[in-house]
Scaffold this active site. Structure first.
Site, PDB file in Angstrom:
ATOM      1  N   SER A   1       0.835  -1.201   0.000  1.00  0.00           N
ATOM      2  CA  SER A   1       0.000   0.000   0.000  1.00  0.00           C
ATOM      3  C   SER A   1       0.874   1.257   0.000  1.00  0.00           C
ATOM      4  O   SER A   1       1.664   1.437  -0.929  1.00  0.00           O
ATOM      5  CB  SER A   1      -0.949  -0.064   1.200  1.00  0.00           C
TER       6      SER A   1
ATOM      7  N   ASP B   1     -10.007  -5.622  -3.277  1.00  0.00           N
ATOM      8  CA  ASP B   1      -9.401  -4.601  -2.424  1.00  0.00           C
ATOM      9  C   ASP B   1     -10.313  -3.379  -2.401  1.00  0.00           C
ATOM     10  O   ASP B   1     -10.610  -2.791  -3.441  1.00  0.00           O
ATOM     11  CB  ASP B   1      -8.025  -4.252  -3.008  1.00  0.00           C
TER      12      ASP B   1
ATOM     13  N   HIS C   1      -7.336  -6.077   0.952  1.00  0.00           N
ATOM     14  CA  HIS C   1      -6.146  -5.247   1.213  1.00  0.00           C
ATOM     15  C   HIS C   1      -5.380  -5.708   2.458  1.00  0.00           C
ATOM     16  O   HIS C   1      -4.417  -5.066   2.866  1.00  0.00           O
ATOM     17  CB  HIS C   1      -6.597  -3.791   1.398  1.00  0.00           C
TER      18      HIS C   1
END
Lengths: 284, 284
Positions: free
Chosen positions: A152, A228, A261
């Site tokens: 991320s 995600d 995620h």
């Protein structure tokens, strides 16, 4: 070695025959005390080993990856060290620093801030790229080969560090990275506040822009979950796909159906990334 | 199926090709709402699979093992489901329930309490042994083969459930279990408050006493870290070793040098335990 370069051992935990250690030190580039984690595989007791730098995402510190990704098993088998820095300066109390999850503490974005009150401490690019590697080379049995990965915001950091410095890392990969922060809410908030309004300053911290700039030709290896929740608004992997195609930059982007995620996503594919890096680190 | 047996899906996360799901339900045996986690390996989409019950230790809930033990990788390969119950009733507010880490919430000790105010809700033995397995068999594709393992207080729970019920579980193992709670501070505090002063009531929840009683002859497989901070005062594996030797009860006790009481210890050896159970569950 000066006093400021000394390390204080916070904890040492045996893991898969090696050692997970946490250290506290004074980070000169950040002007504060920082803690980082290092996993030393069993091989490090007998010889120098290569290291994978792992940059974590928003809200994380040096512990999340070590606790949740399950990377130590294969790292111990391969003989690869892993170092996890924290994600921002700590122990400060700058105005608004702790008000939101996506800015300030836990959200350093791996850049050198230019605006007040951030510019004195929020220099995570220098810390992660220069200071901590220098500290690590002094204190641990590392053989000089380094790879980098992250998740991320940390995937953004890994891509940016590698794309700006050809040859600096043997290999680079990322999980669900923010590839075009200049055009995503997390990145815009961070860049505006840390860097100011000048978009020329933003471009040096944007993976898509760096691919266009073309300084590095290093292959990029990326896993992205298709479930995600941040995919469309923040991550936009199709942007990177497009600029890589246009600029003939090597990219392997794997879209993983059903994955979100979380660290469960990272854990599911971390072995593939470790093996990818092991090849470039000459462990395979 | 009555309303009280319905499950509410809390979350579903893809992990190693399978699914980690959390469910909330009304637990009749505990008279409160409970959440549990189940990992369903990819094979469960096509056929029924065996299940490993994992009982966690003090302060844990249903999430710790799933996040930190790294068990899903091999469970997905083997085709084994894993279910993690919580470690105590939740959502209550009994007097003193939340005052200490080793008693009350997060510390149900897998027993049926007899003393007020605990006896109405603190019936984790019934919940883990009967109610939750019954719920699981109704709702998930399980083939009826069950194994059990756990850590610390949960290792105690796993050993007690198995030793009291020959044939109930295909196999049993434990990490750093409390093997003789009658003679350890954690156990004595729990037994005194949940059960009262009658030591006859304590014996049915003490693995060493149950080995002496000799109802089951099931082999025990245990890993114990030698750097475990609770080794001498709370865990005392040598007690179990002695009674197993004296009573000719099959025991494999592995002392692991340098390992502590953490999930890093569990993660380092969980694959050995999964493979051990896989054999008895007829997966290998």
């Amino acid at each position: 070695m000066s006093m400021s370069e000394s390390l204080e051992l916070v904890s040492a935990t045996k893991s898969f025959g090696g050692w997970l250690k946490r250290y506290r030190h004074h980070a000169r580039s950040l002007d504060c005390e920082m803690v980082f984690s290092i996993y030393l595989p069993p091989q490090a007791e007998e010889r120098k080993v290569p290291v994978l730098w792992w940059l974590s995402g928003l809200t994380c510190n040096d512990e999340n990856f070590m606790q949740k990704a399950g990377a130590q098993r294969l790292a111990a088998e391969l003989g690869m060290a892993i170092i996890c820095p924290d994600t921002s300066p700590r122990g400060l109390d700058l105005p608004g620093e702790h008000d939101s999850y996506d800015f300030g503490s836990g959200a350093g974005f791996y850049l050198n801030a230019k605006r007040e009150p951030w510019s004195r401490h929020y220099r995570m690019y220098d810390y992660v790229n220069d200071e901590l590697p220098s500290v690590a080379r002094q204190h641990f049995p590392l053989n000089g080969r380094e790879a980098i990965s992250g998740h991320s915001m940390g995937g953004h950091g890994a891509l940016v560090l590698a794309l700006r410095q050809p040859g600096r890392f043997a290999s680079v990969s990322a999980f669900a990275p923010v590839v075009n922060p200049m055009d995503a809410p997390w990145g815009q908030k961070a860049f505006k506040n840390y860097l100011g309004e000048e978009r020329g300053d933003w471009r040096q911290y944007d993976a898509c822009e760096l691919v266009v700039k073309g300084v590095s030709r290093q292959p990029l290896f990326i896993d992205q979950g298709e479930a995600d929740a941040f995919l469309d608004e923040q991550l936009k992997p199709e942007r990177l796909e497009t600029v890589c195609r246009t600029n003939n930059h090597p990219l392997t982007l794997r879209r993983q159906p059903g994955y979100d995620h979380s660290y469960f996503f990272i854990a599911s594919f971390i072995d593939d990334h470790l093996r990818y890096h092991a090849k470039y680190l000459k462990l395979l």
